[in-house]
Motif scaffolding. Structure first.
Motif, PDB file in Angstrom:
ATOM      1  N   UNK A   1       0.841  -1.193   0.000  1.00 39.39           N
ATOM      2  CA  UNK A   1       0.000   0.000   0.000  1.00 39.39           C
ATOM      3  C   UNK A   1       0.881   1.250   0.000  1.00 39.39           C
ATOM      4  N   UNK A   2       0.405   2.254  -0.718  1.00 40.03           N
ATOM      5  CA  UNK A   2       1.143   3.502  -0.852  1.00 40.03           C
ATOM      6  C   UNK A   2       1.022   4.331   0.437  1.00 40.03           C
ATOM      7  N   UNK A   3       2.173   4.736   0.984  1.00 37.49           N
ATOM      8  CA  UNK A   3       2.160   5.496   2.252  1.00 37.49           C
ATOM      9  C   UNK A   3       1.387   6.803   2.110  1.00 37.49           C
ATOM     10  N   UNK A   4       1.546   7.460   0.974  1.00 36.47           N
ATOM     11  CA  UNK A   4       0.872   8.744   0.801  1.00 36.47           C
ATOM     12  C   UNK A   4      -0.640   8.564   0.768  1.00 36.47           C
ATOM     13  N   UNK A   5      -1.094   7.493   0.114  1.00 38.60           N
ATOM     14  CA  UNK A   5      -2.538   7.221   0.088  1.00 38.60           C
ATOM     15  C   UNK A   5      -3.055   6.886   1.477  1.00 38.60           C
ATOM     16  N   UNK A   6      -2.257   6.147   2.261  1.00 36.04           N
ATOM     17  CA  UNK A   6      -2.663   5.817   3.632  1.00 36.04           C
ATOM     18  C   UNK A   6      -2.763   7.076   4.483  1.00 36.04           C
ATOM     19  N   UNK A   7      -1.831   7.998   4.285  1.00 37.94           N
ATOM     20  CA  UNK A   7      -1.868   9.266   5.033  1.00 37.94           C
ATOM     21  C   UNK A   7      -3.142  10.030   4.712  1.00 37.94           C
ATOM     22  N   UNK A   8      -3.495  10.069   3.424  1.00 37.94           N
ATOM     23  CA  UNK A   8      -4.712  10.779   3.021  1.00 37.94           C
ATOM     24  C   UNK A   8      -5.948  10.049   3.541  1.00 37.94           C
ATOM     25  N   UNK A   9      -5.954   8.713   3.460  1.00 38.21           N
ATOM     26  CA  UNK A   9      -7.079   7.942   3.995  1.00 38.21           C
ATOM     27  C   UNK A   9      -7.278   8.240   5.476  1.00 38.21           C
ATOM     28  N   UNK A  10      -6.182   8.270   6.223  1.00 42.09           N
ATOM     29  CA  UNK A  10      -6.292   8.507   7.671  1.00 42.09           C
ATOM     30  C   UNK A  10      -6.902   9.891   7.948  1.00 42.09           C
ATOM     31  N   UNK A  11      -6.480  10.889   7.195  1.00 43.59           N
ATOM     32  CA  UNK A  11      -7.020  12.242   7.389  1.00 43.59           C
ATOM     33  C   UNK A  11      -8.510  12.288   7.074  1.00 43.59           C
ATOM     34  N   UNK A  12      -8.928  11.582   6.005  1.00 45.33           N
ATOM     35  CA  UNK A  12     -10.349  11.556   5.640  1.00 45.33           C
ATOM     36  C   UNK A  12     -11.161  10.825   6.705  1.00 45.33           C
ATOM     37  N   UNK A  13     -10.657   9.674   7.168  1.00 45.59           N
ATOM     38  CA  UNK A  13     -11.366   8.901   8.186  1.00 45.59           C
ATOM     39  C   UNK A  13     -11.481   9.698   9.477  1.00 45.59           C
ATOM     40  N   UNK A  14     -10.442  10.427   9.812  1.00 42.49           N
ATOM     41  CA  UNK A  14     -10.442  11.221  11.048  1.00 42.49           C
ATOM     42  C   UNK A  14     -11.404  12.398  10.950  1.00 42.49           C
ATOM     43  N   UNK A  15     -11.454  13.027   9.767  1.00 42.66           N
ATOM     44  CA  UNK A  15     -12.307  14.212   9.587  1.00 42.66           C
ATOM     45  C   UNK A  15     -13.737  13.846   9.226  1.00 42.66           C
ATOM     46  N   UNK A  16     -13.927  12.666   8.581  1.00 43.06           N
ATOM     47  CA  UNK A  16     -15.262  12.275   8.142  1.00 43.06           C
ATOM     48  C   UNK A  16     -15.753  13.083   6.957  1.00 43.06           C
ATOM     49  N   UNK A  17     -14.818  13.728   6.265  1.00 42.65           N
ATOM     50  CA  UNK A  17     -15.206  14.597   5.155  1.00 42.65           C
ATOM     51  C   UNK A  17     -14.021  14.777   4.218  1.00 42.65           C
ATOM     52  N   UNK A  18     -14.259  14.701   2.916  1.00 41.82           N
ATOM     53  CA  UNK A  18     -13.209  14.952   1.932  1.00 41.82           C
ATOM     54  C   UNK A  18     -12.756  16.405   1.984  1.00 41.82           C
ATOM     55  N   UNK A  19     -13.713  17.320   2.171  1.00 40.07           N
ATOM     56  CA  UNK A  19     -13.390  18.749   2.186  1.00 40.07           C
ATOM     57  C   UNK A  19     -12.504  19.095   3.378  1.00 40.07           C
ATOM     58  N   UNK A  20     -12.906  18.639   4.574  1.00 38.80           N
ATOM     59  CA  UNK A  20     -12.131  18.954   5.778  1.00 38.80           C
ATOM     60  C   UNK A  20     -10.756  18.317   5.724  1.00 38.80           C
ATOM     61  N   UNK A  21     -10.692  17.081   5.204  1.00 38.20           N
ATOM     62  CA  UNK A  21      -9.394  16.423   5.068  1.00 38.20           C
ATOM     63  C   UNK A  21      -8.509  17.192   4.092  1.00 38.20           C
ATOM     64  N   UNK A  22      -9.106  17.665   2.987  1.00 36.25           N
ATOM     65  CA  UNK A  22      -8.352  18.453   2.023  1.00 36.25           C
ATOM     66  C   UNK A  22      -7.797  19.727   2.627  1.00 36.25           C
TER      67      UNK A  22
END
Length: 301
Positions: A1-22
């Protein structure tokens, strides 16, 4: 698994929103969305349920989020160890202990620690719940029992007993109890036996309440009990480490006390070389040494 994708996944899961994670990652919503879709395709699974109100993790998403959460904690620990390789004591130290010990013993002594290490940042978490040190919920803990985890370094600091205390003015007005039965003529101030506390303290309160005390004030921590005693509301069940710092209370019925409660300082094995933890540990040990010295020098009452 790509580390960068995992980092982004974690931010989205934590925020519950694509916008907030962005916003957190300084990426556009469409860029975040593409990375999540690519991760789902590489795993051949769906990680989020899409709803109008936001994103909810699927069962597979929960499994991956648990893994990325543990990875983040390990990375935080590694970063802490790298920072602690320097000679200076600085940065954040997350300390957890009970509400009473933290408010009544530790906080009044912290100015001395900051005088020695002005660049230290302490995050003090006061609660009765035992935080998970190996999972890095805190860096160091002072606990009223020996930690059970095998991968912790622990140091026994002292023993505490709970006893009965009252304000001298209260005793002058209402009389000093000479026996346990005499407490029936006084208001007992204590923690409810169902509230979070060490078992020795709850057992002492149960023993006293068995004497049919007619009037009580229940408080869910020792800070509240102490305030009630200082304001002459009655006789309180308090830990003995308070007596030196609060000379406006006196011990009564000294034969009535709880069993010994061991107090331990503990921190994860992986932080054994942390200079911040060493500084905090040495500070606490020195303060307890000074307290014992003061107790020894006190004249017998």
């Amino acid at each position: 698994m790509d580390w960068d994708k995992l980092r982004i996944f974690h931010a989205v899961a934590d925020a519950g929103s694509l916008t907030h994670a962005g916003d957190t990652l300084h990426l556009s919503q469409s860029a975040v969305s593409r990375q999540i879709r690519a991760l789902e395709e590489s795993l051949n699974t769906t990680l989020f349920h899409r709803h109008a109100r936001g994103l909810i993790l699927t069962e597979q998403g929960e499994l991956l989020f648990d893994a990325t959460l543990a990875m983040n904690k390990r990375l935080d620990a590694a970063a802490a160890r790298i920072r602690d390789s320097k000679e200076e004591v600085f940065g954040e130290l997350r300390v957890t202990t009970t509400i009473a010990f933290g408010l009544l013993w530790l906080v009044p002594r912290l100015p001395k620690l900051y005088e020695q290490y002005p660049d230290l940042k302490i995050d003090l978490m006061l609660e009765e719940r035992v935080l998970d040190l190996p999972m890095r919920e805190a860096d160091v803990a002072i606990r009223m029992k020996e930690p059970s985890q095998a991968d912790l370094i622990r140091k026994r600091l002292m023993s505490v007993t709970m006893g009965l205390y009252a304000a001298p003015e209260y005793l002058a007005e209402h009389g000093t109890p000479q026996t346990l039965d005499d407490l029936q003529n006084h208001r007992l101030i204590c923690q409810n036996t169902t509230s979070a506390q060490v078992s020795a303290g709850a057992a002492l309160v149960e023993q006293i309440l068995a004497n049919d005390i007619p009037s009580t004030l229940m408080v869910n921590n020792y800070f509240g009990v102490l305030q009630a005693v200082l304001h002459k509301l009655g006789v309180g069940v308090l830990p003995d480490y308070l007596q030196l710092d609060f000379p406006d209370i006196v011990r009564i019925l000294p034969d009535i006390e709880s069993s010994d409660v061991p107090v331990f300082l503990a921190y994860p094995e992986e932080l054994r070389h942390s200079k911040r933890i060493a500084a905090f540990r040495d500070f606490v040990v020195e303060e307890l040494f000074e307290q014992r010295k003061r107790q020894k020098d006190q004249p017998d009452s």
